[in-house]
Design a protein around this motif. Structure first.
Motif, PDB file in Angstrom:
ATOM      1  N   GLY A 139      -8.473  63.627  58.317  1.00  0.00           N
ATOM      2  CA  GLY A 139      -7.605  62.681  58.302  1.00  0.00           C
ATOM      3  C   GLY A 139      -6.150  63.070  58.483  1.00  0.00           C
ATOM      4  N   ARG A 140      -6.073  64.554  59.102  1.00  0.00           N
ATOM      5  CA  ARG A 140      -4.774  64.974  59.665  1.00  0.00           C
ATOM      6  C   ARG A 140      -4.591  64.764  61.077  1.00  0.00           C
ATOM      7  NH1 ARG A 140      -2.215  64.950  55.470  1.00  0.00           N
ATOM      8  NH2 ARG A 140      -2.938  66.581  53.742  1.00  0.00           N
ATOM      9  N   LEU A 141      -3.370  64.757  61.329  1.00  0.00           N
ATOM     10  CA  LEU A 141      -3.113  64.369  62.936  1.00  0.00           C
ATOM     11  C   LEU A 141      -2.956  65.597  63.596  1.00  0.00           C
ATOM     12  CD1 LEU A 141      -0.272  61.655  62.525  1.00  0.00           C
ATOM     13  CD2 LEU A 141      -2.880  61.191  63.512  1.00  0.00           C
TER      14      LEU A 141
ATOM     15  N   ALA B  94       4.377  50.213  66.781  1.00  0.00           N
ATOM     16  CA  ALA B  94       4.495  51.143  65.746  1.00  0.00           C
ATOM     17  C   ALA B  94       3.310  50.724  64.499  1.00  0.00           C
ATOM     18  CB  ALA B  94       5.810  51.149  64.953  1.00  0.00           C
ATOM     19  N   ARG B  95       3.393  49.334  64.286  1.00  0.00           N
ATOM     20  CA  ARG B  95       2.171  48.856  63.186  1.00  0.00           C
ATOM     21  C   ARG B  95       0.849  49.295  63.572  1.00  0.00           C
ATOM     22  NH1 ARG B  95       6.246  44.675  62.884  1.00  0.00           N
ATOM     23  NH2 ARG B  95       5.078  43.433  64.361  1.00  0.00           N
ATOM     24  N   ARG B  96       0.732  48.843  65.037  1.00  0.00           N
ATOM     25  CA  ARG B  96      -0.676  49.482  65.657  1.00  0.00           C
ATOM     26  C   ARG B  96      -0.975  50.546  65.315  1.00  0.00           C
ATOM     27  NH1 ARG B  96      -3.317  51.114  69.481  1.00  0.00           N
ATOM     28  NH2 ARG B  96      -1.809  51.893  70.737  1.00  0.00           N
TER      29      ARG B  96
ATOM     30  N   GLY C 272      -4.588  55.414  60.350  1.00  0.00           N
ATOM     31  CA  GLY C 272      -4.971  55.211  58.460  1.00  0.00           C
ATOM     32  C   GLY C 272      -4.542  54.419  57.724  1.00  0.00           C
ATOM     33  N   GLY C 273      -3.836  53.592  58.264  1.00  0.00           N
ATOM     34  CA  GLY C 273      -2.885  52.487  57.733  1.00  0.00           C
ATOM     35  C   GLY C 273      -1.977  52.667  56.512  1.00  0.00           C
TER      36      GLY C 273
ATOM     37  N   ALA D   2      -2.870  53.494  53.338  1.00  0.00           N
ATOM     38  CA  ALA D   2      -3.327  54.636  52.577  1.00  0.00           C
ATOM     39  C   ALA D   2      -2.700  56.027  53.070  1.00  0.00           C
ATOM     40  CB  ALA D   2      -4.845  54.751  52.430  1.00  0.00           C
ATOM     41  N   ALA D   3      -2.913  56.089  54.350  1.00  0.00           N
ATOM     42  CA  ALA D   3      -2.153  57.289  55.025  1.00  0.00           C
ATOM     43  C   ALA D   3      -0.686  57.251  55.046  1.00  0.00           C
ATOM     44  CB  ALA D   3      -2.618  57.398  56.656  1.00  0.00           C
ATOM     45  N   LEU D   4       0.001  56.312  54.939  1.00  0.00           N
ATOM     46  CA  LEU D   4       1.487  56.152  54.851  1.00  0.00           C
ATOM     47  C   LEU D   4       1.809  56.571  53.290  1.00  0.00           C
ATOM     48  CD1 LEU D   4       4.299  55.637  55.748  1.00  0.00           C
ATOM     49  CD2 LEU D   4       3.948  53.427  55.350  1.00  0.00           C
ATOM     50  N   LEU D   5       0.973  56.250  52.403  1.00  0.00           N
ATOM     51  CA  LEU D   5       1.258  56.472  51.070  1.00  0.00           C
ATOM     52  C   LEU D   5       0.979  57.923  50.800  1.00  0.00           C
ATOM     53  CD1 LEU D   5       1.829  55.945  48.257  1.00  0.00           C
ATOM     54  CD2 LEU D   5      -0.572  55.228  47.783  1.00  0.00           C
ATOM     55  N   GLU D   6       0.169  58.570  51.411  1.00  0.00           N
ATOM     56  CA  GLU D   6      -0.188  60.116  51.227  1.00  0.00           C
ATOM     57  C   GLU D   6       0.857  60.813  51.798  1.00  0.00           C
ATOM     58  OE1 GLU D   6      -3.313  63.334  53.357  1.00  0.00           O
ATOM     59  OE2 GLU D   6      -3.889  61.299  53.189  1.00  0.00           O
ATOM     60  N   GLU D   7       1.365  60.267  53.181  1.00  0.00           N
ATOM     61  CA  GLU D   7       2.576  61.024  53.701  1.00  0.00           C
ATOM     62  C   GLU D   7       3.887  61.128  52.848  1.00  0.00           C
ATOM     63  OE1 GLU D   7       2.967  61.451  57.742  1.00  0.00           O
ATOM     64  OE2 GLU D   7       4.915  61.186  57.642  1.00  0.00           O
ATOM     65  N   LEU D   8       3.955  59.949  52.237  1.00  0.00           N
ATOM     66  CA  LEU D   8       5.167  59.600  51.324  1.00  0.00           C
ATOM     67  C   LEU D   8       5.010  60.477  50.061  1.00  0.00           C
ATOM     68  CD1 LEU D   8       6.051  55.828  51.832  1.00  0.00           C
ATOM     69  CD2 LEU D   8       7.322  57.934  52.864  1.00  0.00           C
TER      70      LEU D   8
END
Length: 102
Positions: A22-24, A53-55, A61-62, A64-70
């Motif tokens: 899940g890492r970039l 940007a939304r795409r 990861g949508g 969930a990935a944004l929440l993980e990063e924040l």
């Protein structure tokens, strides 16, 4: 152009950026959603760039990935899922609502 029978379709660059964990590992060595999107879209200033940007966010990861990063960045509290109101990182609007501004 002729296609080779049985050949797998070419992968999109976004697909190559997402690792199994899940890492970039994307454009210009980006290792975060923010860095990856900024590398691909340096200016997000119109409907088309916001759409892209939304795409990209969905591809990487949508929500969930944004929440993980924040959460990793300390913007979201891992236990409560709420925005943090500490001095670092400073979210002026969350601090204002929480009554924490002088």
């Amino acid at each position: 152009m002729m296609e080779t029978m049985g050949a797998a379709p070419a992968e999109q660059p976004e697909e190559n950026a997402v690792k199994a964990a899940g890492r970039l590992a994307g454009a210009d060595g980006a290792t975060s959603l923010k860095a990856e999107i900024v590398a691909r879209l340096p200016r997000i200033c119109d409907a088309a760039s916001f759409r892209e940007a939304r795409r990209l966010l969905q591809t990487f990861g949508g929500p969930a990935a944004l929440l993980e990063e924040l959460t990793f960045a300390g913007v979201v509290d891992a236990e409560t899922g709420m925005l943090t109101v500490d001095d670092r990182p400073c979210n002026v609007f969350a601090r204002m609502v929480a009554g924490k501004l002088p």
